[in-house]
Scaffold this active site. Sequence first.
Site, mmCIF file in Angstrom:
data_model
loop_
_atom_site.group_PDB
_atom_site.id
_atom_site.type_symbol
_atom_site.label_atom_id
_atom_site.label_comp_id
_atom_site.label_asym_id
_atom_site.label_seq_id
_atom_site.Cartn_x
_atom_site.Cartn_y
_atom_site.Cartn_z
ATOM 1 C CE LYS A 1 -10.489 -23.828 0.331
ATOM 2 N NZ LYS A 1 -11.775 -23.248 0.708
ATOM 3 N NE ARG B 1 -13.265 -28.525 1.372
ATOM 4 C CZ ARG B 1 -13.012 -28.154 2.630
ATOM 5 N NH1 ARG B 1 -12.517 -26.966 2.884
ATOM 6 N NH2 ARG B 1 -13.247 -29.001 3.627
ATOM 7 N N GLY C 1 -13.889 -16.442 3.859
ATOM 8 C CA GLY C 1 -15.251 -16.460 4.394
ATOM 9 C C GLY C 1 -16.268 -15.779 3.528
ATOM 10 C CG MET D 1 -17.239 -16.408 -2.685
ATOM 11 S SD MET D 1 -16.334 -16.634 -4.186
ATOM 12 C CE MET D 1 -14.769 -17.200 -3.588
ATOM 13 N NE ARG E 1 -6.793 -18.860 3.469
ATOM 14 C CZ ARG E 1 -8.096 -18.663 3.497
ATOM 15 N NH1 ARG E 1 -8.795 -18.676 2.385
ATOM 16 N NH2 ARG E 1 -8.721 -18.458 4.638
ATOM 17 C CG HIS F 1 -11.877 21.606 5.291
ATOM 18 N ND1 HIS F 1 -11.896 21.685 6.665
ATOM 19 C CD2 HIS F 1 -10.884 22.411 4.871
ATOM 20 C CE1 HIS F 1 -10.965 22.542 7.054
ATOM 21 N NE2 HIS F 1 -10.340 23.000 5.981
ATOM 22 C CB SER G 1 6.340 21.600 -5.941
ATOM 23 O OG SER G 1 5.719 20.638 -5.127
ATOM 24 C CB CYS H 1 3.649 19.464 -2.338
ATOM 25 S SG CYS H 1 3.091 20.843 -3.349
ATOM 26 C CE1 TYR I 1 9.274 17.612 -2.970
ATOM 27 C CE2 TYR I 1 11.216 18.078 -4.316
ATOM 28 C CZ TYR I 1 10.076 18.508 -3.673
ATOM 29 O OH TYR I 1 9.705 19.833 -3.725
#
Lengths: 906, 906
Positions: free
Chosen positions: B42, B112, B121, B123, B356, B478, B790, B858, B878
């Site tokens: 701000k 502020r 919102g 503070m 902002r 799980h 992997s 993976c 990858y």
Amino acid sequence: MAAVTSQHAPATERPTKTKWVFLFMPGRAEGNATMRALLGGKGAGLAEMTNAGLPVPPGFTITTEACNAYFDGGRKLPAGLWDQVLEGLAAVERETGKRLGDAKDPLLVSVRSGAQMSMPGMMDTVLNLGLNDETRAGLAKLTGNERFAWDAYRRFIQMFGRIVLEIEGSEFEHALEAAKKKAKAKLDTDLTGDQLKGVVAEFRKIVRKEKGRDFPSDPREQLRLAIEAVFRSWFGKRAHDYREVNKIAHDLGTACSVVTMVFGNMGNDSATGVAFTRDPNTGERAIFGEYLINAQGEDVVAGIRTPRKLSELEAELPKGYREFTEIAQRLEKHYRDVQDLEFTIERGRLWMLQTRSAKRTARAAVRIAVDMVREGIIDRKEAVKRVEPVHVDQLLLPRFDEKAVERARMEGRALGKGLNASPGAATGRAVFEADRAVEMKGKGETVLLVRPETSPDDFAGMVAAAGILTSRGGSTSHAAVVARGLGLPCVVGMETLTVDLAKRTMKVGGRTIKEGARVSIDGATGEVFLGELPTIRPDYDKEKDLHQVLAWADEIRALGVWVNADTPDECRRARKFGAEGVGLARTEHMFRESERLPYVQAMILAATEQERRKHLKKLESFQVKDFREIFAAMDGLPVVIRLIDPPLHEFLREIDEREVARITGLTRPKARAHIEARRAQLHEENPMLGLRGCRLLLVFPEILEMQIRAILGGAADVAKKGVAAKPEIMMPLVGTMGELHFLREKVMETAAHVEKERKTKIPFKFGTMIEIPRACIIADEIAKHTEFFSFGTNDLTQTVLGISRDDAQKSFLTRYVEEKVIPTDPFVSIDQDGVGAMVRIGVERGRKTKPDLKIGICGEHGGDPASIDFFHRAGLTYVSPSTFRVPSARLAAAQAAIAGGVVRDR
Amino acid sequence: MAAVTSQHAPATERPTKTKWVFLFMPGRAEGNATMRALLGGKGAGLAEMTNAGLPVPPGFTITTEACNAYFDGGRKLPAGLWDQVLEGLAAVERETGKRLGDAKDPLLVSVRSGAQMSMPGMMDTVLNLGLNDETRAGLAKLTGNERFAWDAYRRFIQMFGRIVLEIEGSEFEHALEAAKKKAKAKLDTDLTGDQLKGVVAEFRKIVRKEKGRDFPSDPREQLRLAIEAVFRSWFGKRAHDYREVNKIAHDLGTACSVVTMVFGNMGNDSATGVAFTRDPNTGERAIFGEYLINAQGEDVVAGIRTPRKLSELEAELPKGYREFTEIAQRLEKHYRDVQDLEFTIERGRLWMLQTRSAKRTARAAVRIAVDMVREGIIDRKEAVKRVEPVHVDQLLLPRFDEKAVERARMEGRALGKGLNASPGAATGRAVFEADRAVEMKGKGETVLLVRPETSPDDFAGMVAAAGILTSRGGSTSHAAVVARGLGLPCVVGMETLTVDLAKRTMKVGGRTIKEGARVSIDGATGEVFLGELPTIRPDYDKEKDLHQVLAWADEIRALGVWVNADTPDECRRARKFGAEGVGLARTEHMFRESERLPYVQAMILAATEQERRKHLKKLESFQVKDFREIFAAMDGLPVVIRLIDPPLHEFLREIDEREVARITGLTRPKARAHIEARRAQLHEENPMLGLRGCRLLLVFPEILEMQIRAILGGAADVAKKGVAAKPEIMMPLVGTMGELHFLREKVMETAAHVEKERKTKIPFKFGTMIEIPRACIIADEIAKHTEFFSFGTNDLTQTVLGISRDDAQKSFLTRYVEEKVIPTDPFVSIDQDGVGAMVRIGVERGRKTKPDLKIGICGEHGGDPASIDFFHRAGLTYVSPSTFRVPSARLAAAQAAIAGGVVRDR
């Protein structure tokens, strides 16, 4: 002993002009004692003796490389070998003036196996080779002894038939028995020449029947076949198994020595014998051996006639005896070690057939090492190398009287074998539950705890027992590990055993054995017997020779040897054994004692911190006493105390509901319901990776607080009485800096409190276990905030390999070891390439931050010689084995220092 | 988003002449937009607007450093601050010609809050500060509006009382309500000046009662207290929680801006409003906002009067509207991003109070990014940075209609909240067992599977369900993991829920809900509703803007994005989502289908290899079909197939005894006995570290054989039809070279067999998972015999940290994360310092042997943006996330490449 690996290159890569055969002729041999790898122990010994001018029958040795080439070439003798054999044979013939297959003056030879590493009795030897109908007749004429010639022929066919032609030995034995029966002869020696001739005919029939061909009469063919058979015996089942057990590489191969036969069975001026330059059982400095007049070597071994003590030979054949004892002493000096000798006296003339370093018992090893230093034969370093760590272990353990074992076997009281999990012998009444063990022990009985398997709840029962026997589990099962820790004899995984807990019986080999029956177990061999066998318990204080060897070891070693000990008794014993500190005092065992457990359980059941603190207060009063006694026992030496480590559900396995109800003030049904609920809540899929160690202390910091108060309070108490208490507080399972910061702060805060309460400074050290991979990785950070590390290589092995110690043994680890997927059980000997690499990362990073950081290891591996060697090389400060392995660890540490050539300032 | 950490040094170390206060006066501000860290969003925005010549009421900003110093100093304003505030105040007074507390022409200010990271919102802000009885009267005179002055005073006391004096807000509200009731007024605006005067009197009474003192009438005291309150609000519960959720560091602090009040409630030529330069919901390029005539900012937020659409302002206040829209466009261009603005029009004059960057929905983020590239405002790289990976995930998931959610809440059908484990919305009939889920799905019902927790046996039921709800477990349970894998909405750990499996009911909030009742879950919020809520399901094909952003991402990223997919359907979907290969096809799911499971079980029960092979033959015929379809779906792309991984006992959880008896030919009692015995035999203490993965394949090589036959057979089958099948065979859990050699040999042997049978060459690759620490350590050796790695980072996390994923969540991991022992759940985002270090060791060693070794990952982490960033930096080839995370992974990979500045040749 580490596995010995071969340096042989495959035969195909070698030049074709390989020298396969090494001669030894009186006064000049092509080989010598340093060539064991190539000529085998026997070949090298024969060459060395020959060069030393000792009377060795001429002959030659075919190399171990030839054996390997034989196998690499698909069981074919390699190119050039046979020609070299024939050349060697010709040389022997020139030397002796006899010729192989010569009917008038036949050369007979023995064909003997001999590997680099001594494998006594594991491989094959053929004697009297060269006999056929013609040479037998010649031998008879030459010796003027028909019976001797027929007997030699009979022996040859029998031996050759069994070993070379691979005919079942019993076939020959039955035929021989039949002949003896027919002749009403009791002993083989009662058979006449004619009767032996009949036996020979029978033996030849057997060969024809089994092999579809006549017994090979060509001595050269006999020789070739025998050489191949000796090579083949390298992969015989017995030899293979022996190498497995003794960790000898399978690619070393055997050499094969072809030696001119000399005969100890040529009459009463002939003899054959085996001898040691010192007593291999006691180490006593006196020649020790057996002989038989008029006999061949196999007769001594076979035990058909009872051999006589060597000392009696002096009276019978004084010249031979004098010559032999002189040579024996020369050889011992030459080799600077006790020798195991074979000799034959042929018509008054002494021949040396073998010399090798003697196998010896633990007791003998220690005595010989000490004596030889005193005699100026070896130096202290050599003495330390000559004793094996396992010898030291064995010396400290009770053992059965060997004669009583024999008797039990004869009486059919041998029940079978399990895995030899923890050495020592124990006899006692069989009980099947921990409680009963405690109860019966209380009544003054000696008990053996027999279980399907054990769990931490059985701890009190295990402590009460004289030995442990389980039907399941491997050498790293709970039973095995705890037993080794307690120094209790233990046999595990006896698969033929079934325990019926409900009926309080066990079944084995068709027998049902009730609670209270006497049973004996030998943890060194895995054997189990019914009934009581007398045991012999050594007294460490009296083992003066051992003390001497260990004192020398202490001069040499760089590694400290501390101890894993949880009780004052253990501490006192370990101190006597030479422990320089306690590397691991586990506090959870202190929770498990029967009067305390209900408070621990009440604490676990507590719903609020306040209630937990109430029960912890009570536990503190117990623990403070424990620590006082431990500090007093270790006066002046450091004591590393690990805070509580196992998951809480381990304390809820068996519950005295009434007692818990009393303590918590709940009704029994309510207590029961609480217990059930808490058990379910605390259940874990993988407790090994669950809420334990420092995680527990983070979730319940009041437990940590209580333990710190008890440790430092105990230290302050004894300090007042002049004891130099040196507590070192150790956090288990630390893996993150967040944990470490939290715990350290809590410890320091509590310590400040205790110091304020007691108005005294209480010095202590703060450190961590390094037992999960992440701790090794961030060891540099951890070292910033700790004063010492201690590797927990049990857990580190589990996490680095992803293997559960509790499960792997039964499912795949044994198979892995058997099938050589891994070289050794990583829970027995540290996995140097994997876990070891992780340890090195931890050491390197920790010392990067603090170059003089004290780093110990308190896993099971601290008592394993190969692992100790690794820890020495990795630069650790100390190892901490279980109490009974402290002496052997001192020795192993010294051997590691000698091997590595590095001695650090301790 | 990674946690943002503070660069502030502690206040005590700073020089005493710290500049705490930064002025902004028309045309000249001491700060600017780059000073967000110091001035908050701000403050920086106000300064920047001021410098740009925009109409900003004069004021000053107190720095975030002052806030931190306030807390560091034990909640005291740091030295020098107050003096600087008074200097700032004096400057404002000079600028405005008004003075704080001046009864004639009073300056009023707002105080502020404003942090570096937007926390909308969260503070506090105090308006109208400076009022007391005198200044109120002055204000009334000045504005000629008694009512306005009383209203401003009432608002000030109410706001100040609640925020600064910390009096319960309801106290004031009740008093106001009472006044309205008495006056028969409906709205606040219906109250007259006099009536408001009475309210003020009441409010002052409340203050006196609650605080024991009069409302502070000194405006300077008001100011000091308000500044402190703003600072305190940084550690208010709402703000703290917001930072936790959004991973914002707690030590950033808030700035505090003191701004001259302008009034939107000075009559019908006054207004106040908020606006976005584009629609933050849809991204549409049109100014979007709300305003109220004759109101203060809080009225817009409070919703007491319904605000009007911004476009209507044009008609009401054309000049103000025109000025504002021009400024809005200027600001968007200036900041090159959509702005979130606050403005006030006081008697026709426009004042800007905030600018902002706007928060936006996923849809808006994507559209705005694409539009702004087209408009030439940003480049493609910037567009890729502007969309968050989580936006992409959200766009692909079904969601509830927001209005329907509101309605359900109003109707009391909101049942509560659990953990938002896998996003997306689902509605269906509640079922409590996997079988029932499958059954009802079969009847065409849409079902939600509700369980206490799930296990692998529930897999079929989970696949059949539209969503999953559990009462236990955390975000890595799980249920959560599988749901994310399947892209199913999932809410776990709803603690207020109890499932009664026996009665087929669930209880929540006093209600009992039967099987078959309709329930709705929102996996993005964790909310659960009774009844059916309409869902909106996006169609990926239609998301053209998203395709554009992802196409740009593909141009930029270096990391490949593959997919974890086990079925042909998943493969097809993943391909559509842009997956470049299958990085992990788990074969165990293929074993669990209901027609196959009994054969798997029969195989496990088999006593002999022969019998096992019989059942495996049958399973091969099933698996070969699976592979055919998968290869066809991935035609031309690589498919990495992991051989069976879980422990066998996982397949024995639920058994159809009749079917097993039929297949094995046993009687049912015998089958039952076998099953029980085998279960007991296979039981493991720590199955995670037990007989699974390649260990299983070594113990039962016939399973490996079967799988290789099925994979290569399937590949050969489809190859005949022109499909380019690219199988890559992957071994799970390899840790030793012994395992690798055994497995590789077996694979090659079987492959040779299959090729011979089919008379065709079948190309494939051979590789390993790297998922235990030892594999990382020996990666150089492993790489010699493999074509790819992997990383299985799930298991690697478990072993490197020694933490069981199944257990840790419930016992300590959540607590660890909450208490900042560790920064994030290591199963959600990779533990870079620990597990990551191990990954780096593996990569480095593997590439030492093979510089171009293909290395993937993976684990679950493959879909986590922070982890993807790490994998990019670690040089992986990858990542392989679950199907629905493929698009977001493409974006995250591009963002990683932008952040790292390194683009590798793929």
